[in-house]
Motif scaffolding. Structure first.
Motif, PDB file in Angstrom:
ATOM      1  N   LYS A  86      -9.687  15.096 -10.973  1.00 32.97           N
ATOM      2  CA  LYS A  86     -10.741  14.095 -11.491  1.00 32.97           C
ATOM      3  C   LYS A  86     -12.219  14.622 -11.562  1.00 32.97           C
ATOM      4  N   ALA A  87     -12.534  15.362 -10.648  1.00 36.21           N
ATOM      5  CA  ALA A  87     -13.813  15.770 -10.392  1.00 36.21           C
ATOM      6  C   ALA A  87     -14.226  16.558 -11.604  1.00 36.21           C
ATOM      7  N   VAL A  88     -13.168  17.800 -12.078  1.00 38.31           N
ATOM      8  CA  VAL A  88     -13.514  18.498 -13.192  1.00 38.31           C
ATOM      9  C   VAL A  88     -13.360  17.694 -14.479  1.00 38.31           C
ATOM     10  N   GLU A  89     -12.546  16.884 -14.605  1.00 37.94           N
ATOM     11  CA  GLU A  89     -12.691  15.937 -15.789  1.00 37.94           C
ATOM     12  C   GLU A  89     -13.847  15.026 -15.820  1.00 37.94           C
ATOM     13  N   SER A  90     -14.466  14.762 -14.610  1.00 41.67           N
ATOM     14  CA  SER A  90     -15.891  13.979 -14.741  1.00 41.67           C
ATOM     15  C   SER A  90     -16.944  14.683 -15.093  1.00 41.67           C
ATOM     16  N   ILE A  91     -16.845  16.134 -14.568  1.00 39.60           N
ATOM     17  CA  ILE A  91     -18.334  16.756 -14.914  1.00 39.60           C
ATOM     18  C   ILE A  91     -18.176  17.241 -16.504  1.00 39.60           C
ATOM     19  N   ARG A  92     -16.942  17.313 -16.922  1.00 40.48           N
ATOM     20  CA  ARG A  92     -16.991  17.421 -18.529  1.00 40.48           C
ATOM     21  C   ARG A  92     -17.606  16.382 -19.079  1.00 40.48           C
ATOM     22  N   ARG A  93     -17.698  15.236 -18.682  1.00 37.26           N
ATOM     23  CA  ARG A  93     -18.393  14.319 -19.332  1.00 37.26           C
ATOM     24  C   ARG A  93     -19.741  13.877 -18.859  1.00 37.26           C
ATOM     25  N   ASP A  94     -20.303  14.893 -17.893  1.00 31.06           N
ATOM     26  CA  ASP A  94     -21.671  14.921 -17.495  1.00 31.06           C
ATOM     27  C   ASP A  94     -21.747  13.862 -16.432  1.00 31.06           C
ATOM     28  N   ALA A  95     -20.643  13.273 -15.912  1.00 35.83           N
ATOM     29  CA  ALA A  95     -20.702  12.251 -14.769  1.00 35.83           C
ATOM     30  C   ALA A  95     -20.776  13.027 -13.503  1.00 35.83           C
ATOM     31  N   SER A  96     -21.998  13.501 -13.003  1.00 36.54           N
ATOM     32  CA  SER A  96     -22.072  14.268 -12.047  1.00 36.54           C
ATOM     33  C   SER A  96     -22.044  13.599 -10.594  1.00 36.54           C
ATOM     34  N   VAL A  97     -22.305  12.189 -10.806  1.00 40.39           N
ATOM     35  CA  VAL A  97     -22.201  11.495  -9.647  1.00 40.39           C
ATOM     36  C   VAL A  97     -20.802  11.171  -9.209  1.00 40.39           C
ATOM     37  N   THR A  98     -19.929  10.673 -10.223  1.00 36.92           N
ATOM     38  CA  THR A  98     -18.661  10.504 -10.081  1.00 36.92           C
ATOM     39  C   THR A  98     -17.871  11.892  -9.765  1.00 36.92           C
ATOM     40  N   ALA A  99     -18.352  12.908 -10.344  1.00 39.60           N
ATOM     41  CA  ALA A  99     -17.686  14.218  -9.831  1.00 39.60           C
ATOM     42  C   ALA A  99     -17.858  14.569  -8.648  1.00 39.60           C
ATOM     43  N   PHE A 100     -19.032  14.255  -7.925  1.00 42.37           N
ATOM     44  CA  PHE A 100     -19.337  14.518  -6.475  1.00 42.37           C
ATOM     45  C   PHE A 100     -18.502  13.807  -5.597  1.00 42.37           C
ATOM     46  N   ARG A 101     -18.440  12.293  -5.947  1.00 43.34           N
ATOM     47  CA  ARG A 101     -17.599  11.350  -5.032  1.00 43.34           C
ATOM     48  C   ARG A 101     -15.997  12.040  -5.109  1.00 43.34           C
ATOM     49  N   TRP A 102     -15.608  12.262  -6.190  1.00 47.51           N
ATOM     50  CA  TRP A 102     -14.264  12.965  -6.264  1.00 47.51           C
ATOM     51  C   TRP A 102     -13.926  14.282  -5.531  1.00 47.51           C
ATOM     52  N   ILE A 103     -14.943  15.081  -5.608  1.00 48.30           N
ATOM     53  CA  ILE A 103     -15.088  16.246  -4.646  1.00 48.30           C
ATOM     54  C   ILE A 103     -15.182  15.856  -3.193  1.00 48.30           C
ATOM     55  N   ALA A 104     -16.016  15.025  -2.802  1.00 47.16           N
ATOM     56  CA  ALA A 104     -16.230  14.520  -1.448  1.00 47.16           C
ATOM     57  C   ALA A 104     -14.905  14.003  -1.056  1.00 47.16           C
ATOM     58  N   LEU A 105     -14.196  13.077  -1.742  1.00 51.43           N
ATOM     59  CA  LEU A 105     -12.794  12.728  -1.123  1.00 51.43           C
ATOM     60  C   LEU A 105     -12.011  13.875  -1.188  1.00 51.43           C
ATOM     61  N   ALA A 106     -11.721  14.619  -2.108  1.00 46.19           N
ATOM     62  CA  ALA A 106     -10.731  15.747  -1.845  1.00 46.19           C
ATOM     63  C   ALA A 106     -11.146  16.567  -0.572  1.00 46.19           C
ATOM     64  N   PHE A 107     -12.313  16.885  -0.307  1.00 45.07           N
ATOM     65  CA  PHE A 107     -12.591  17.468   1.017  1.00 45.07           C
ATOM     66  C   PHE A 107     -12.275  16.832   1.998  1.00 45.07           C
ATOM     67  N   LEU A 108     -12.283  15.417   2.231  1.00 40.94           N
ATOM     68  CA  LEU A 108     -11.972  14.736   3.400  1.00 40.94           C
ATOM     69  C   LEU A 108     -10.375  14.674   3.413  1.00 40.94           C
ATOM     70  N   LEU A 109      -9.678  14.456   2.522  1.00 41.58           N
ATOM     71  CA  LEU A 109      -8.299  14.441   2.250  1.00 41.58           C
ATOM     72  C   LEU A 109      -7.926  15.959   3.038  1.00 41.58           C
ATOM     73  N   GLY A 110      -8.597  16.865   2.328  1.00 40.59           N
ATOM     74  CA  GLY A 110      -8.198  18.249   2.603  1.00 40.59           C
ATOM     75  C   GLY A 110      -8.260  18.593   4.160  1.00 40.59           C
ATOM     76  N   CYS A 111      -9.389  17.980   4.860  1.00 40.62           N
ATOM     77  CA  CYS A 111      -9.701  18.242   6.191  1.00 40.62           C
ATOM     78  C   CYS A 111      -8.334  17.504   7.170  1.00 40.62           C
ATOM     79  N   GLY A 112      -7.834  16.415   6.249  1.00 40.70           N
ATOM     80  CA  GLY A 112      -6.759  16.139   7.046  1.00 40.70           C
ATOM     81  C   GLY A 112      -5.530  16.895   7.328  1.00 40.70           C
ATOM     82  N   TYR A 113      -5.513  17.922   6.489  1.00 39.74           N
ATOM     83  CA  TYR A 113      -4.453  18.976   7.088  1.00 39.74           C
ATOM     84  C   TYR A 113      -4.550  19.562   8.144  1.00 39.74           C
ATOM     85  N   PRO A 114      -5.626  20.512   8.707  1.00 39.91           N
ATOM     86  CA  PRO A 114      -6.027  21.004   9.795  1.00 39.91           C
ATOM     87  C   PRO A 114      -5.770  19.881  11.049  1.00 39.91           C
TER      88      PRO A 114
END
Length: 203
Positions: A86-114
């Motif tokens: 979704k982040a890549v999809e958002s940046i393709r539409r120049d929706a950088s704020v939305t892309a950032f939010r998706w990346i931040a969520l991906a990071f937080l979910l990824g931190c759940g693994y360790p």
């Protein structure tokens, strides 16, 4: 005087037209991914060799592991990977704020693994399951902890592209860095989808 037909056709400047035939990410990330895949291919060969020589240990080994931990990690990584799509999809539409939010969520979910892995290992050790308990658990720790190292690298990548996205460094015309981080992150997902059944499901 009428405009020639060829000149009267407006060529759409959408992303799909511009990026047709383009390799996602960049050459550097694909070299890295190739090395990671070769590394885990060798580790999977070790797994099968060990299983061939110690079938009883690999048949009973998964019974002592916490399957819920493996399922939780799987869901976290898959959901995090979806967020990067979704982040890549958002940046393709120049929706950088939305892309950032998706990346931040991906990071937080990824931190759940360790975090889950930490509590899983604590539970294992408390129940006498460590790297010296048997060949199955030796291979299990070696493969899963090795994968965890690559996840840490992936999380660093997500943190970096999140920072750059927040500063407006990516746009629909230039987002190869973001895409490279997403491709690497998807690679860790795919590898885990192989590791998970090997140790938590298959007998």
């Amino acid at each position: 005087m009428s405009m020639p037909y060829a000149e009267s056709i407006a060529v759409p400047e959408d992303h799909d037209f511009r990026s047709r035939g383009r390799v996602p990410g960049n050459n550097g990330i694909w070299v890295g991914i190739f090395c990671v895949l070769v590394e885990f291919l060798l580790l999977f060969i070790v797994y099968f060799v060990a299983k061939a020589h110690h079938p009883e240990a690999f048949e009973s080994g998964p019974d002592k592991l916490v399957t819920l931990a493996g399922v939780t990690i799987t869901m976290l990584l898959l959901t995090s990977g979806y967020c990067m799509v979704k982040a890549v999809e958002s940046i393709r539409r120049d929706a950088s704020v939305t892309a950032f939010r998706w990346i931040a969520l991906a990071f937080l979910l990824g931190c759940g693994y360790p975090l889950v892995k930490y509590f899983e290992i604590r539970w294992n050790i408390a129940h006498g399951i460590d790297g010296e308990t048997g060949i199955f658990y030796t291979v299990y720790y070696y493969l899963t902890l090795n994968h965890l190292v690559h996840v840490f690298w992936g999380l660093l990548g997500l943190g970096w592209v999140a920072l750059r996205t927040s500063r407006g460094s990516y746009s629909s015309r230039d987002y190869s860095g973001l895409e490279a981080a997403a491709v690497y992150w998807h690679t860790t997902d795919v590898i885990w989808l192989v590791i998970f059944p090997f140790f938590y499901v298959l007998r």
